[in-house]
Design an enzyme around this catalytic site. Structure first.
Site, PDB file in Angstrom:
ATOM      1  N   ASP A 186      31.631 -38.886   3.812  1.00 25.70           N
ATOM      2  CA  ASP A 186      30.719 -37.858   4.308  1.00 25.70           C
ATOM      3  C   ASP A 186      31.228 -36.475   3.891  1.00 25.70           C
ATOM      4  O   ASP A 186      31.857 -36.345   2.846  1.00 25.70           O
ATOM      5  CB  ASP A 186      30.587 -37.982   5.834  1.00 25.70           C
ATOM      6  CG  ASP A 186      29.203 -37.619   6.330  1.00 25.70           C
ATOM      7  OD1 ASP A 186      28.788 -36.472   6.118  1.00 25.70           O
ATOM      8  OD2 ASP A 186      28.539 -38.477   6.929  1.00 25.70           O
ATOM      9  N   HIS A 227      28.055 -32.246   9.156  1.00 30.32           N
ATOM     10  CA  HIS A 227      27.475 -33.588   9.099  1.00 30.32           C
ATOM     11  C   HIS A 227      28.518 -34.684   9.295  1.00 30.32           C
ATOM     12  O   HIS A 227      28.316 -35.640  10.063  1.00 30.32           O
ATOM     13  CB  HIS A 227      26.766 -33.745   7.746  1.00 30.32           C
ATOM     14  CG  HIS A 227      25.914 -34.960   7.612  1.00 30.32           C
ATOM     15  ND1 HIS A 227      26.426 -36.193   7.266  1.00 30.32           N
ATOM     16  CD2 HIS A 227      24.578 -35.130   7.752  1.00 30.32           C
ATOM     17  CE1 HIS A 227      25.437 -37.072   7.193  1.00 30.32           C
ATOM     18  NE2 HIS A 227      24.307 -36.456   7.488  1.00 30.32           N
ATOM     19  N   SER A 255      20.927 -40.527   9.075  1.00 29.49           N
ATOM     20  CA  SER A 255      22.369 -40.249   9.059  1.00 29.49           C
ATOM     21  C   SER A 255      22.990 -40.481  10.423  1.00 29.49           C
ATOM     22  O   SER A 255      24.164 -40.837  10.525  1.00 29.49           O
ATOM     23  CB  SER A 255      22.623 -38.791   8.638  1.00 29.49           C
ATOM     24  OG  SER A 255      22.447 -38.616   7.270  1.00 29.49           O
TER      25      SER A 255
END
Length: 740
Positions: free
Chosen positions: A138, A202, A527
């Protein structure tokens, strides 16, 4: 002389007694209340208190009885005791102990995605959970977050072979046991942090969903306040930073897979996707996932955010898990208050309370930035640079579509009302509310009929979503664009309005002008659903360390709960086998297992030649008549049949199931099929005499589809193997494809 000796003895006794009392007080301060869960109660009569005292005395000695506070014995076996952390650790490693966990006060409100799935923080866990390593590919991680606190963790598992690619601004701990970063082209954006540290947010978010620690009173500026936690809070995290301000390159993705496999991770989580692949081995993620599978590692992938268009799913390899996004029972609304007193309920996540009661309201189409060549046909959408700052500054602007909010913010607006219906709430860099067409028209009418129109945008409020669960519109849909007859997505998991950790190296939105630095943020996307499935896979692996990736995947799929077709009109193309239920997946009854040879047969049947297969496998695999399987022969937990409209199509599916439930059991097949779909199972009874025993069967499917839309171009049936204790569910789907 005797009197003096007696006095000395008395004083010595008092001194020793005081020391004893003090030591006991300190000992009591060190002890906490723990629950020791031992599973099912023994058959027949037994003295629970005597049994539990005996167990405590093995750790505490003669003080065991005074430590025991309560015994469970009527419906299950266990006890409550005062223990030090060391005592609890010793008990947890004793034979016959299922789990040992601190006694904590329940909260009325939590971040809810795990509890919504029936997977509470007190679910039965194994001591091996702390040996599970999740590889997160990620944007990196923010190690100082409370979600990644390593308090109570021992050293990394001995199997760990990775490194902490540290720098002056990043260090690992016993929670984040490894970290690497990749940037093959060396082209860094000014906002990029050249270390595993997360500058986007994220990666911190997804990591904490999967394996974050328990953090009380977490929220986004008071929204979604409660307990934030990952699905496997005792698991370790290995960070592989592959994504930067400019995206995630295939070269970096493959480099991360290469390291993660060799480092010794148990599960890989990858909430990344690209353009629609037409070949499994032209896709870096499919390639990496194949090699992970070969090494016993399941890769969990996000399905993509390109829905509701059909065939928009991107991560579709049969050896990985593809996860769609669905709602939990929470949604956010943002009210718009007009100068005439009317209030309209829109959608967004707004953390800002504006200082004044009302602000001037202006239509974007009436404020074009003519100096830069824009006219009202463009400024009505409030796109970046299209608005005149002199006209918009200090006002709320009404826009004819939804956008990032950067345009109104850059023009000096204090807020924006966007005329566009959204079924999920998103963050914006300024106060925003997205209204449906009817409410948007009312606001427009008010603006055009009022001499000095005014409005306000209030801070968001949280409400219960009574319609949950349903797959959200943005979640990518099937069918599988590479192999139609392998159903994708595999399942769905919570991916809407998820509160989780955030990087403090960025802001809530990351947009220029947004100055809100927060430790937790609310996001929606596949996600977010992907790490939920990742954690569920890690949870199963902690109990079944020898299970293959396919076995774990099968357990997740066959215990998932199918969703309503009324609120999910794209049916299995939206939710696959159904909604994830981690606690049920721990005891699936039967599994559809598969290994490398099964995927080799599948690849041969897909038209890959011997040379290609040998390059992929690195062995002497050969495509031949015996090593050549169709998609219907792959031992997959779901069944999909592509057909031509108006024509009858027949397929025969070959399957083998392995008994992992009761040693002696008989499963009966139950099929459900709508008109136009015929399902026959041979044999329809499977008898097992031992754990690990395998039985094969065939499923004959006949479908005839007439129609011109998804409602009548798709037939949804099911096969359930039932032994009275386990229900092993599989979707059986037939759908029409237009002739080319």
């Amino acid at each position: 002389m005797a009197t003096k000796s007696s006095s000395t003895s008395v004083l010595l006794f008092i001194f020793i007694f005081c020391i004893f009392i003090i030591s006991q007080a300190v000992s009591d301060d060190d002890r906490k209340v723990y629950i020791v869960y031992m599973g099912e109660r023994p058959n027949g009569e037994f003295s629970a208190e005597r049994l539990h005292i005996n167990i405590l005395e093995q750790v505490l000695g003669s003080g065991g009885s005074s430590s025991l506070l309560h015994s469970y014995h009527r419906s299950f076996n266990g006890f409550v005791a005062k223990l030090t952390n060391d005592d609890a650790h010793k008990l947890a490693n004793m034979e016959g102990i299922v789990s040992v966990f601190p006694n904590q006060m329940k909260q009325l409100h939590t971040t809810r995605s795990w509890d919504f799935m029936g997977f509470s923080k007190n679910v039965t866990r194994t001591n091996l959970e702390s040996n599970i390593i999740i590889g997160m590919l990620d944007t990196g991680i923010w190690p100082e977050s409370e979600s990644f606190n390593d308090e109570g963790f021992g050293p990394p598992p001995k199997k760990w072979k990775g490194i902490c690619q540290g720098s002056s601004n990043f260090t690992c701990n016993n929670k984040i046991i490894g970290a690497r970063y990749y940037k093959a082209d060396k082209n860094f954006h000014p906002t990029d942090i050249q270390s595993p540290r997360d500058s986007e947010g994220h990666g911190s978010h997804t990591s904490s969903i999967a394996a974050g620690a328990l953090v009380h009173k977490a929220s986004l500026s008071g929204l979604a306040s409660g307990l934030a936690r990952g699905g496997v809070p005792s698991a370790r995290i290995a960070v592989y930073k592959i994504c930067w301000a400019d995206g995630c390159s295939d070269a970096d993705i493959l480099a991360a897979f290469d390291d993660a496999i060799a480092d010794g991770v148990d599960v890989i989580s990858l909430s990344v996707g690209g353009s629609f692949a037409i070949d499994y081995f032209n896709d870096s993620i499919a390639i990496g996932a194949f090699h992970s599978m070969k090494n016993g590692i399941l890769t969990s992938n996000s399905a993509g955010n390109s829905g509701p268009q059909l065939a928009s799913i991107t991560n579709v390899s049969p050896w990985s898990l593809s996860v769609a996004a669905s709602t939990i029972d929470r949604k956010f609304f943002t009210e718009v208050k007009l100068g005439n007193g009317e209030i309209y309920k829109g959608t967004s996540i707004n953390t800002v309370e504006l200082k004044h009661n009302l602000y001037p309201l202006i239509y974007g189409g009436d404020a074009p930035n003519t100096k830069k060549g824009y006219d009202s046909s463009e400024s009505r959408y409030c796109s970046e640079d299209s608005l005149d700052k002199a006209l918009v500054k200090g006002k709320i602007v009404l826009c004819d579509s939804v956008n990032s909010g950067e345009g109104p913010l850059a023009a000096g607006a204090v807020g924006a009302i966007m005329q566009y219906y959204l079924d999920s709430a998103f963050n914006f860099p300024l106060p925003v509310s997205c209204l449906g067409s009817d409410d948007g028209t009312d606001v427009s009418t008010y603006l055009n009929t009022t001499r000095k129109p005014k409005a306000n945008i209030l801070k968001s409020i949280e409400e219960k979503d009574e319609q949950a669960t349903y797959v959200i519109s943005f979640s990518s849909r099937g069918p599988n664009p590479i192999t139609y007859d392998i159903l994708k997505p595999d399942l769905t998991a919570p991916g809407v309005n998820i509160l989780a950790a955030w990087s403090q190296g960025t802001t809530v939105t990351g947009y220029e002008g947004d100055n809100r630095i927060v430790p937790y943020n609310i996001l929606s996307g596949t996600s977010m659903s992907c790490p939920h499935a990742t954690a569920a896979a890690a949870y199963i692996k902690s109990f079944n360390p020898t299970w293959s990736p396919a076995a774990i995947k099968s357990a997740l799929m066959t215990t998932a709960v199918p969703l309503s077709l009324e609120t999910n009109t794209d049916a299995e193309f939206a939710f696959g086998s159904g909604h994830l239920v981690p606690s049920s997946a721990l005891d699936p009854g039967l599994i559809y297992d598969a290994g490398e040879i099964d995927y080799v047969k599948f690849l041969c049947g897909q038209g890959y030649d011997t040379e290609t297969v040998r390059l992929v496998t690195g062995d002497r695999s050969k495509c031949s008549d015996s090593i050549n399987g169709t998609a219907w022969d792959l031992n997959y937990p779901s069944f999909a049949l592509s057909a031509t409209p108006g024509k009858s199509t027949r397929r025969v599916f070959h399957r083998t199931v392995t008994n992992v439930g009761s040693g002696v059991s008989i499963y009966k097949a139950t099929v459900k099929a709508p008109p136009g779909l015929e399902i026959e199972v041979q044999p329809n009874l499977l008898g097992f005499k031992a754990i690990g025993e395998m039985k094969s069967f065939i499923v004959k499917v006949k479908a005839k589809i007439d129609g011109n839309n998804i409602t009548n171009m798709m037939l949804s049936g099911s096969l359930i193997w039932d032994d009275g204790l386990h229900q092993v569910k599989s979707p059986v789907v037939a759908f029409a494809l237009e002739e080319e």
